[in-house]
Scaffold this motif. Structure first.
Motif, mmCIF file in Angstrom:
data_model
loop_
_atom_site.group_PDB
_atom_site.id
_atom_site.type_symbol
_atom_site.label_atom_id
_atom_site.label_comp_id
_atom_site.label_asym_id
_atom_site.label_seq_id
_atom_site.Cartn_x
_atom_site.Cartn_y
_atom_site.Cartn_z
ATOM 1 N N ILE A 175 0.829 -1.205 0.000
ATOM 2 C CA ILE A 175 0.000 0.000 0.000
ATOM 3 C C ILE A 175 0.862 1.252 0.000
ATOM 4 O O ILE A 175 0.529 2.244 -0.641
ATOM 5 C CB ILE A 175 -0.952 0.008 1.218
ATOM 6 N N ASP A 179 -5.994 6.340 1.147
ATOM 7 C CA ASP A 179 -6.905 5.356 0.581
ATOM 8 C C ASP A 179 -6.405 3.955 0.907
ATOM 9 O O ASP A 179 -5.228 3.658 0.738
ATOM 10 C CB ASP A 179 -6.993 5.554 -0.933
ATOM 11 N N THR A 190 -6.810 1.072 -0.480
ATOM 12 C CA THR A 190 -6.433 0.162 -1.562
ATOM 13 C C THR A 190 -5.238 0.653 -2.363
ATOM 14 O O THR A 190 -4.431 -0.152 -2.824
ATOM 15 C CB THR A 190 -7.612 -0.051 -2.529
ATOM 16 N N SER A 191 -5.106 1.971 -2.507
ATOM 17 C CA SER A 191 -4.029 2.513 -3.345
ATOM 18 C C SER A 191 -2.949 3.238 -2.562
ATOM 19 O O SER A 191 -1.848 3.442 -3.069
ATOM 20 C CB SER A 191 -4.617 3.481 -4.376
ATOM 21 N N GLN A 251 -3.095 6.273 -1.942
ATOM 22 C CA GLN A 251 -3.085 7.644 -2.458
ATOM 23 C C GLN A 251 -3.941 8.564 -1.586
ATOM 24 O O GLN A 251 -4.568 8.149 -0.645
ATOM 25 C CB GLN A 251 -3.602 7.652 -3.901
#
Length: 376
Positions: free
Chosen positions: A262, A293, A295-296, A298
């Motif tokens: 991640i 975030d 999942t990312s 970001q």
């Protein structure tokens, strides 16, 4: 004997004897404040009791839907995720070096381990009713998790090399796992499915899964550094952890597969938690709490800075303690401990007790002497 005026002069104070009813803006509809109104010579200011947060209108207090709670040495703090208020220290007494942290949302309790006092304690979220629930036989309790369905407390002690369990009030304590443990550190529970997860920092660091009664241990991840603050995303069925050797945040499915990095550009990530679409982590080098975030990695946002050695962090919200299993109703008809396992539960007993033939109730173990000679 000094009179009131003479005593006041010694303290540099003046006493006014002017009589009058007087008033101030707080006397008029509480100054527009929903709860507390403070009047100063310059302005009127609204405030909230402990546990409530002031909205952006600076007048209305609400019970926040979710907030961060984190340990920082001799204090435990909270930050609202709705109002982004600066952190507030929960007014707890007797905290010396808080480490692991968890909560029981049904009873509004927070639990923490203290590695200096060698205790596990709890209190209400407003800081009241502090009590030790485990205060003997601990060495370095650095991992802990609340089983909100079975009303049990699990902890990992790196000093004794054990994983133990007891009721939330400390009763019926039992050693669950001691064989083949090598420096257990962080714990996470999945009571709906009946699993406990933990990390080990020993010669061969790994992430392990077992039934919540301590049986059926299985290594999920073995190519890992010192994994810390293991966290479960109950919605998307993912594990998250920080790696103190690679300075990364990683994620996998619940079997340790489908690993994803991640974040890999962090100075020194340590504590970690997950809520909604985000992960929150602490960084010892940046002295901060950040969000990104889940999942990312970001869309990073700084939540709080100027923090030293935050050991553990979590999000207090009812959705983090949802679900149902066999132990929710009548303690699974167990006399002492109800321990969830996949597809059901098993009853457990405190040390020196064994299950009777019913498999539900516990009787004292007798070894070469009469049970009547044992203290009750």
């Amino acid at each position: 004997m000094l009179g009131e005026r003479e005593f006041s002069r010694l303290l540099g104070m003046s006493v006014s004897r002017r009589k009058g009813r007087g008033t101030n803006p707080c006397a008029d509809e509480n100054g527009g404040c929903s709860h507390l109104c403070f009047f100063t010579p310059r302005s009127t200011r609204c405030g909230c009791p402990i546990g409530l947060e002031l909205l952006s209108d600076m007048k209305t207090c609400i019970v926040p839907e979710a907030f961060l709670v984190f340990t920082s040495r001799a204090a435990i703090h909270r930050i609202s995720l709705e109002t982004n208020n600066n952190d507030v220290a929960i007014p707890l007494t007797g905290v010396k070096e808080a480490s692991a942290l968890d909560f029981d949302v049904a009873n509004n309790h927070i639990y923490w381990t203290d590695v200096s006092l060698k205790t596990i304690s709890r209190a209400f979220l407003n800081g009241s009713s502090v009590e030790h629930v485990v205060e003997f036989g601990l060495d370095y309790p650095e991992g802990m998790a609340v089983d909100w369905m079975g009303k049990n407390l699990y902890w990992a002690d790196t000093g004794t090399n054990r994983i133990e369990v007891a009721r939330l009030d400390g009763q019926f304590r039992q050693v669950l796992v001691w064989r083949d443990l090598d420096n257990p550190r962080s714990l996470a529970l999945d009571p709906t499915e009946g699993y406990i997860y933990w990390t080990e920092w020993g010669g061969k660091p790994r992430i392990v899964r077992a039934f919540m009664d301590g049986t059926n241990c299985m290594t999920l991840v073995d190519k890992v550094g010192r994994a810390n603050d293991l966290t479960i995303d109950y919605t998307d069925r993912r594990l998250y952890w920080t790696d103190l050797d690679t300075n990364m945040i990683e994620s996998s499915n619940m079997l340790g597969q489908e690993r994803v990095v991640i974040a890999d550009d962090l100075p020194h990530p340590f504590g970690l938690t997950q809520y909604s679409d985000y992960i929150y982590w602490t960084d010892w080098n940046l002295h901060s709490i950040e969000r990104a975030d889940k999942t990312s990695g970001q869309n990073r946002t700084l939540i709080q800075g100027h923090l030293d050695f935050v050991m553990d962090i979590l999000v207090f919200h009812s959705s983090r303690q949802d679900g149902i299993n066999d132990c929710v109703q009548d303690n699974g008809q167990c006399g002492q401990l109800c321990l969830a396992i996949p597809g059901g539960h098993r009853c457990g007993c405190a040390s020196h007790y064994t299950l009777d033939p019913s498999g539900r109730n516990c009787s004292r173990t007798c070894l070469a002497f009469s049970c009547t000679s044992l203290p009750h």
